[in-house]
Write a protein that holds these residues in place. Sequence first.
Motif, PDB file in Angstrom:
ATOM      1  N   PRO A 115      32.550  91.046 112.307  1.00 36.49           N
ATOM      2  CA  PRO A 115      34.477  91.198 112.768  1.00 36.49           C
ATOM      3  C   PRO A 115      34.855  89.661 112.091  1.00 36.49           C
ATOM      4  CG  PRO A 115      33.067  92.051 114.449  1.00 36.49           C
ATOM      5  CD  PRO A 115      31.676  91.611 113.260  1.00 36.49           C
ATOM      6  N   VAL A 128      29.231  95.186 118.743  1.00 33.27           N
ATOM      7  CA  VAL A 128      30.236  94.914 117.654  1.00 33.27           C
ATOM      8  C   VAL A 128      31.394  94.794 118.386  1.00 33.27           C
ATOM      9  CG1 VAL A 128      30.883  97.591 116.436  1.00 33.27           C
ATOM     10  CG2 VAL A 128      31.135  95.610 115.808  1.00 33.27           C
ATOM     11  N   GLY A 140      33.879  91.911 117.424  1.00 27.61           N
ATOM     12  CA  GLY A 140      35.737  91.707 117.455  1.00 27.61           C
ATOM     13  C   GLY A 140      36.897  90.673 118.440  1.00 27.61           C
ATOM     14  N   ARG A 144      38.777  92.156 116.334  1.00 29.63           N
ATOM     15  CA  ARG A 144      39.149  93.588 117.337  1.00 29.63           C
ATOM     16  C   ARG A 144      39.337  95.171 116.301  1.00 29.63           C
ATOM     17  NH1 ARG A 144      42.506  91.839 121.710  1.00 29.63           N
ATOM     18  NH2 ARG A 144      42.812  90.252 120.764  1.00 29.63           N
ATOM     19  N   SER A 149      36.147  95.979 114.388  1.00 33.39           N
ATOM     20  CA  SER A 149      34.961  95.932 115.100  1.00 33.39           C
ATOM     21  C   SER A 149      34.944  97.486 115.307  1.00 33.39           C
ATOM     22  CB  SER A 149      34.925  95.442 116.664  1.00 33.39           C
ATOM     23  OG  SER A 149      36.259  95.993 116.998  1.00 33.39           O
TER      24      SER A 149
END
Length: 410
Positions: free
Chosen positions: A121, A61, A65, A340, A343
Amino acid sequence: MSSHPLRHPAFRWLVSGATVNLLGNGIAPVALAFAVLDLGGGATELGLVVGLYALADVGAVLFGGVLGDRLPRTVMLQGSSLAAAVVQGVVAWSLVGGWSSIPLLAGLGVLNGVLSALAGPSSSALTRQTVPEASLQQAISWRRIAQNASLIVGTGLAGVLVVAFGSGWALAIDAATFAVAAALFSRIRVEDAPRAEQRAGLWREVGEGLREVLRHTWLWLLILQALLYHLFYGGAQSVLGPIVVGDELGRAAWGWALSAMMVGFVVGGLVTLRWRPRRALYVGTWFLALTAAFPLAMAWSDSLALVLLGAWLHGFGLEIFSVGWDLSIQENVAPDKLARVYSFDMIGSFIARPVGLVLTGPLAALVGARVWLTVVGAVILGSVLVATTSRDVRRLERRDPAPEPATAPV
């Protein structure tokens, strides 16, 4: 007065694609569970398949992001959905054709987990690009209502599809939903989000996202609270809930309790369409205290009505918080770092859940299931009290958006 978010075509295509995706996501877990059982597996094998998916999801993840802030987010959604359609199509083909195996399901599950992490994300961050700022809270609420309703329908259909057509064909429908979602995402037309002028290395960009999280006290504090919530509550619902409620009130009662919780989500979403508190994060954090009602009701009541009420309050309170939380992130995080930050939010929300699932059984055996459910409720209440003492949580206010032009896009 802001225009309704559904008047904006980009938002309609985003919500449509995400809703179709979640319809398939409601079908997949049930179909996959029966597929593993049909192949001769048991609880251990099923746990392995599900665990590898979750591990891949969490592990990838952060990169999702970074890519969501580097590349057009619509491209991320289209590419991930198309790839997931192919992977899930292979899973379905293997089951229908009779050449599947548990290692194959586990391996393809890892791929699906990675694809889900790459898209997540970008999907969350894209909402801000599809509507004017004045419509942002309504957009968040409508999207969550649609997705919760879709998940309810998908979960309800899953058992019927597996019984009527088998696990393979049920997963084929899931693959088709990914393909349809990709087609819907391809219709989204938005301006690209702002991006940094110079691109650093991958890990340096992850570090930039972490620094953005740490720059906002309310952000990292509530991510830590989410970690604590999932560490304790995940096992309470998934491990102890079916046992305690099932033994005392019957297995059907547990299904009703989960349904009551989902109804709470939908009702909470409807409330947020009209109610817009100035300090949405602070108010939402207090509503998060209602999530303690479910474990405490399971611990101390043998009344079905009280258990259902506790479940409904859990869903209602969590949804009020979730809308305020999402709105706060969308309004206060730098646009070029938004994916980000999401995430890190996803990692904080789910990395502790597998640990909680493993530890709940032994701890409940040591102190008793009802005592442990009480501990879970107390931890939730205590974490809310700590979070609400933060000045940054108390003082964060929603923005006053600039008024929209008289003619909104249709």
